[in-house]
Design a protein around this motif. Structure first.
Motif, PDB file in Angstrom:
ATOM      1  N   ILE A  23       0.853  -1.193   0.000  1.00  0.00           N
ATOM      2  CA  ILE A  23       0.000   0.000   0.000  1.00  0.00           C
ATOM      3  C   ILE A  23       0.887   1.241   0.000  1.00  0.00           C
ATOM      4  N   LYS A  24       0.753   2.053  -1.034  1.00  0.00           N
ATOM      5  CA  LYS A  24       1.591   3.258  -1.173  1.00  0.00           C
ATOM      6  C   LYS A  24       1.089   4.377  -0.258  1.00  0.00           C
ATOM      7  N   GLN A  31       0.619   7.447  -1.005  1.00  0.00           N
ATOM      8  CA  GLN A  31      -0.400   8.236  -1.696  1.00  0.00           C
ATOM      9  C   GLN A  31      -1.795   7.639  -1.475  1.00  0.00           C
ATOM     10  N   THR A  32      -1.864   6.298  -1.463  1.00  0.00           N
ATOM     11  CA  THR A  32      -3.158   5.613  -1.285  1.00  0.00           C
ATOM     12  C   THR A  32      -3.664   5.774   0.131  1.00  0.00           C
ATOM     13  N   TRP A  33      -2.809   5.472   1.150  1.00  0.00           N
ATOM     14  CA  TRP A  33      -3.324   5.574   2.522  1.00  0.00           C
ATOM     15  C   TRP A  33      -3.589   7.012   2.940  1.00  0.00           C
ATOM     16  N   GLN A  37      -4.780   9.262   0.682  1.00  0.00           N
ATOM     17  CA  GLN A  37      -6.036   9.549  -0.023  1.00  0.00           C
ATOM     18  C   GLN A  37      -7.246   8.967   0.723  1.00  0.00           C
ATOM     19  N   VAL A  43      -8.508  -1.888  -0.095  1.00  0.00           N
ATOM     20  CA  VAL A  43      -7.510  -0.834  -0.323  1.00  0.00           C
ATOM     21  C   VAL A  43      -6.587  -1.217  -1.484  1.00  0.00           C
ATOM     22  N   SER A  44      -6.151  -2.485  -1.528  1.00  0.00           N
ATOM     23  CA  SER A  44      -5.276  -2.942  -2.618  1.00  0.00           C
ATOM     24  C   SER A  44      -5.981  -2.839  -3.970  1.00  0.00           C
ATOM     25  N   GLN A  99      -6.332   0.765  -5.006  1.00  0.00           N
ATOM     26  CA  GLN A  99      -5.043   1.273  -5.474  1.00  0.00           C
ATOM     27  C   GLN A  99      -4.747   0.806  -6.901  1.00  0.00           C
ATOM     28  N   SER A 100      -5.212  -0.403  -7.240  1.00  0.00           N
ATOM     29  CA  SER A 100      -4.937  -0.954  -8.579  1.00  0.00           C
ATOM     30  C   SER A 100      -5.896  -0.415  -9.636  1.00  0.00           C
ATOM     31  N   THR A 121     -12.432   0.072  -8.475  1.00  0.00           N
ATOM     32  CA  THR A 121     -13.004   0.976  -7.471  1.00  0.00           C
ATOM     33  C   THR A 121     -14.444   0.668  -7.061  1.00  0.00           C
ATOM     34  N   ARG A 134      -2.002  -7.978  -6.458  1.00  0.00           N
ATOM     35  CA  ARG A 134      -0.597  -7.556  -6.479  1.00  0.00           C
ATOM     36  C   ARG A 134       0.234  -8.464  -7.394  1.00  0.00           C
TER      37      ARG A 134
END
Length: 601
Positions: A152-153, A155-157, A159, A279-280, A283-284, A287, A356
């Motif tokens: 999890i990047k 930027q994602t957490w 956001q 969340v993963s 992120q990919s 949505t 992933r």
């Protein structure tokens, strides 16, 4: 209620109604399709297979011919999002750009409740900001490392406003006190707990990755905390906020605020088991995903999500727990009348690992090719029972009760064939088992038609009166001519007489007939539903056809007293004949002849 509506300035309510196109408001939440003058979709408030939920842009109302639910923009927002009338007014006023003076707000206990809800959201907002700051700060290193190991990047957490609850016992309490937030309310919301036998409190969430639960309107309604104690088997993997004034776990899912638009756009919702899975996937780029907050899926979750789409894909982990979850969830979908797909992950994988390793496109392919949940559960049960005769009998005993819960005959037929093929038996064997004990006989279409005809015969409507009212609702310019030729006292149907009186009264207010305004003033729920149904049932016809329909209906109503006199004379003639009274009989025949001539004129 009418009491609630009366507490607001009616001109302001009317202004808000006029500025909010109801088709746009509802269309943002369910996929409406054009249907003549109206728009239509499956009802978001009850389960149905044929769309009977109608929305009229022209009249600014909605009505479901299946369950009878309906109203204006305020009523829809209240029902769909669980708001009070005051909350719906404030929400729509803000959207419409209408300023609400202080004197139009609700008074009394309802206003107190609305104020308390607002404070609940504010306390949760303070907690969310604190948890997020902790994740970004020095104490959040372990939580950040955990997110890093899960791919999890930052930027994602950032956001998604994920957070971290520290290991200490009072970090959140001290922060709430600094912000002068009421601790009693924080306790009600489950953020803190009262110490046993003392006056103090302690933090409920400790050493956990925090996921804020956000309503579709963007309000923080609760939290879901995942433990970071990976090796502690005594610690619950997930802790969630308890039910409160603003949060009900059986009707809330994680990620709906992120997914709502994508769910409407794709007309599909993907349900995963864990928050990290969501969340993963988010992120990919996948949505349209939600998660049931570390708990088992409930009927409440399904009903709530069905307001956004009727197409479900349920994703299960590739282990024994995932198989058991699939079997548990099937009866819930069958009861609700849905046929979801079931995407099972490869062995020892979950959606997080899968996406992933394989990417978003492979995940989407998996969901598109997924079998129905019923087929998946059939396979799980059959595999578990074994392929010998004893195993197939055992599997049949488990699957038959599920088949009996399928409401749609066509779906039942397909599932039945699927079961027969998997268990290697003839369709007739499965069909006989389903039709066995404790099965209610099905009503044939012929039986249903007979029953409908019988019901209609017992409840004959005053057709001319109803057609007349529906016609002038559809073409209000004709109402003045009608008012000159017929009095409401001539209406035999009491409801239609009342509706006609209301139509005339509303017309006198000026500005033309306004159905949305009129419905808001009706105190009787049954009368309101009848008027609403009639308003939605108006046909798109030429003015000349409407004029002719009105003329025919008025003619029928005007002739009714004469027809009643003729009926009475006919009855008297039958009695005179049976008594052999020739003198009276000749008098009655002469009277009938005169009435017939009058009728012809």
């Amino acid at each position: 209620s009418q009491k609630e509506v009366a507490m607001f300035n009616q001109e302001i309510l009317g202004d808000i109604r006029d500025r909010i196109p109801i088709v746009s408001l509802i269309g943002e939440r369910i996929p409406l399709k054009k249907a003549g003058r109206n728009h239509r979709d499956l009802c978001p408030f009850h389960q149905e297979k044929t769309p009977s939920f109608m929305v009229s842009d022209e009249k600014q109302i909605y009505h479901c011919f299946g369950c009878g639910e309906g109203g204006d923009v305020f009523k829809f927002l209240m029902k769909f999002e669980g708001l009070s009338f005051a909350e719906a007014v404030r929400t729509l006023a803000e959207r419409a750009g209408v300023a609400l003076p202080k004197d139009v707000h609700e008074k009394g206990p309802d206003e107190e409740l609305a104020r308390k809800k607002k404070w609940c959201h504010r306390v949760n907002q303070i907690a969310q900001e604190y948890f997020h700051a902790c994740l970004k700060g020095p104490s959040g290193l372990e939580a950040r490392n955990y997110l890093k190991t899960r791919g999890i990047k930052e930027q994602t957490w950032t956001q998604l406003f994920l957070g971290y609850a520290e290991k200490g016992w009072d970090g959140l309490i001290r922060h709430l006190e600094e912000k002068k937030a009421p601790l009693e309310l924080a306790e009600e919301l489950g953020l803190i707990k009262r110490k046993s036998g003392s006056q103090g409190h302690y933090d409920f969430f400790r050493f956990r990755l925090m996921f804020p639960i956000v309503s579709p309107r963007g309000e923080i309604i609760g939290f879901s905390g995942r433990t970071l104690e990976e090796n502690d088997k005594e610690t619950a993997k997930y802790l969630n906020s308890p039910d409160s004034l603003i949060y009900h776990k059986s009707n809330c899912v994680f990620g709906l605020n992120l997914a709502a638009d994508a769910v409407r756009k794709t007309d599909q919702v993907i349900i995963v088991e864990g928050n990290i899975d969501l969340v993963s996937l988010f992120q990919s780029g996948v949505t349209n995903v939600v998660a049931p907050l570390g708990t088992a899926l409930t009927g409440g979750h399904i009903r709530m999500l069905s307001r956004y789409t009727k197409n479900f894909v349920v994703v299960f982990d590739g282990d024994d727990a995932g198989s058991k979850a699939a079997v548990r969830s099937l009866p819930l979908f069958l009861e609700a009348g849905f046929a979801p797909r079931a995407a099972a992950m490869p062995k020892a994988e979950d959606p997080d690992i899968f996406v992933r390793k394989n990417g978003a496109e492979k995940f989407r392919e998996l969901t598109l090719k997924a079998p129905t949940l019923f087929e998946h559960v059939t396979d799980v049960i059959a595999s578990r029972a074994g392929d010998d005769t004893a195993g197939r009998i055992k599997a049949m005993q488990e699957i038959v009760p599920l088949l009996r819960q399928v409401g749609d005959p066509a779906a039942e037929g397909m599932y039945l064939s699927c079961v027969a093929k998997r268990l290697k038996v003839k369709d007739e064997i499965v069909r006989d088992a389903v039709r066995g004990k404790n099965v209610k006989p099905r009503m044939t279409s012929a039986d249903a038609a007979k029953k409908g005809a019988g019901d209609a015969a017992r409840n004959v409507p005053h057709t001319a009166e109803r057609v007349l009212v529906e016609t002038i609702i559809g073409m209000p310019k004709l109402i003045e001519d009608v008012a000159q030729r017929v009095e409401t006292g001539q209406f035999e149907d009491r409801s239609l007489r009342t509706i006609m009186e209301m139509l005339l009264a509303d017309l006198k207010r000026g500005g033309g007939l306004n159905i949305s305004r009129l419905l808001a003033s009706v105190a009787d729920p049954e009368l309101e539903a009848e008027l609403r149904a009639m308003a939605m049932n108006t046909k798109d016809i030429e003015e000349s056809e409407a004029v002719q329909a009105v003329e025919d209906c008025l003619g029928t109503i005007e002739k009714r007293p004469l027809a009643e006199k003729i009926d009475n004379v006919n009855e008297a003639i039958r009695e005179a004949e049976s008594e052999g009274n020739e003198t009276l009989l000749f008098e009655l025949l002469a009277k009938k002849r005169d009435l017939a001539q009058e009728a012809r004129k």
